[in-house]
Design an enzyme around this catalytic site. Sequence first.
Site, PDB file in Angstrom:
ATOM      1  N   CYS B  86       0.875  -1.205  -0.009  1.00  0.00           N
ATOM      2  CA  CYS B  86      -0.036  -0.105   0.083  1.00  0.00           C
ATOM      3  C   CYS B  86       0.852   1.106  -0.013  1.00  0.00           C
ATOM      4  CB  CYS B  86      -0.891  -0.003   1.061  1.00  0.00           C
ATOM      5  SG  CYS B  86      -2.364   0.982   0.882  1.00  0.00           S
ATOM      6  N   HIS B 203      -3.271  -5.894   1.194  1.00  0.00           N
ATOM      7  CA  HIS B 203      -2.572  -5.808   2.469  1.00  0.00           C
ATOM      8  C   HIS B 203      -2.714  -7.393   3.055  1.00  0.00           C
ATOM      9  CE1 HIS B 203      -2.302  -1.766   3.730  1.00  0.00           C
ATOM     10  NE2 HIS B 203      -3.581  -1.473   3.101  1.00  0.00           N
ATOM     11  N   GLU B 205      -1.024  -8.825   5.141  1.00  0.00           N
ATOM     12  CA  GLU B 205      -0.953  -8.670   6.641  1.00  0.00           C
ATOM     13  C   GLU B 205      -2.451  -8.804   7.274  1.00  0.00           C
ATOM     14  OE1 GLU B 205      -0.292  -6.215   5.036  1.00  0.00           O
ATOM     15  OE2 GLU B 205      -1.180  -4.422   6.128  1.00  0.00           O
TER      16      GLU B 205
END
Lengths: 84, 232
Positions: B86, B203, B205
């Site tokens: 990002c 993302h 994560e």
Amino acid sequence: MYLARVYVTLKPTVNDPQGLTIKGALCNLGFTSVEDVRAGKYFELHLAETDFAKVEQQVTEMCCKLLANPVIENYRFEIEEVKV
Amino acid sequence: MKFGIIVFPGTWSERDCYYALKNVLRQEVDYIWHKEADLSHYDCLILPGGFSYGDYLRPGAIARFSPVMTSLEAFASQGKLVIGICNGFQILCESGLLPGALLRNDHLEYRCQWVYLKAENNQSPFTIQCQNGQVLKIPISHYEGRYYADSATLAELEANKRVIFRYCTPAGEVTDAANPNGSLHNIAGITNKRGNVLGMMPHPERACEAILGSSDGNIIWESIIASIQRNT
């Protein structure tokens, strides 16, 4: 003392949805003659410098390094001497 | 094996990266403040998401001049792995480590939603645990994620299989409807020429446990771990 006015604009090949939206809003307000809008950025830099050539060189460097991204943007500027 | 997560003023996704690596994948991981210059202890660096320097001027435009970036460039030039997520992807493009730029989404809306990614090249160190063409469910959360590069750069990226992830439908079809931001060629993630620096808008994560809605992000971390193990 010098004042530099820097204009940063999107390259013609880069799609500008913000400009298109503004154009739509202007047309809705009755400004139907507006054919195209491109949004950009404007900076005013005050430089404590006495030499015009130095100012020109520094502002060019600032544009290349930070103020504009050469992948997507063009820049131009005007320099004016201002009385302190 | 040690991961380093670089933190700028305004970074906000570092804790999610830390959680995924430490608690889910049981890896050693440190935060690295952006003033740090010594990156020699790390095997992989992460530039996480957020709004470094408030996204002022352009996302990533100011963060790229942080002291840590000079060391990160040297780290990458040794062939070590760097992943920018990002805002991290935006920083990598601004710094010139990756080609192109990330512009405002074509619909001018911030989007926080699940997307599907097609893993286009499973020879990359970031995808070696994927089946080729595998579809991963991973969320996006951005306003400026529309990938742009000129046509010569796009052709070069495609010819050298540097497009690693493309936005697609759940079935893996790359369509305009599956493109959440107007990215050219539905690009969600690319690597540098050498293949050791990845930038991606989604993302991984945030997709690290089933309870969150998906654990597909772990395939990317597991690929990184397997690649590092293979090379040591």
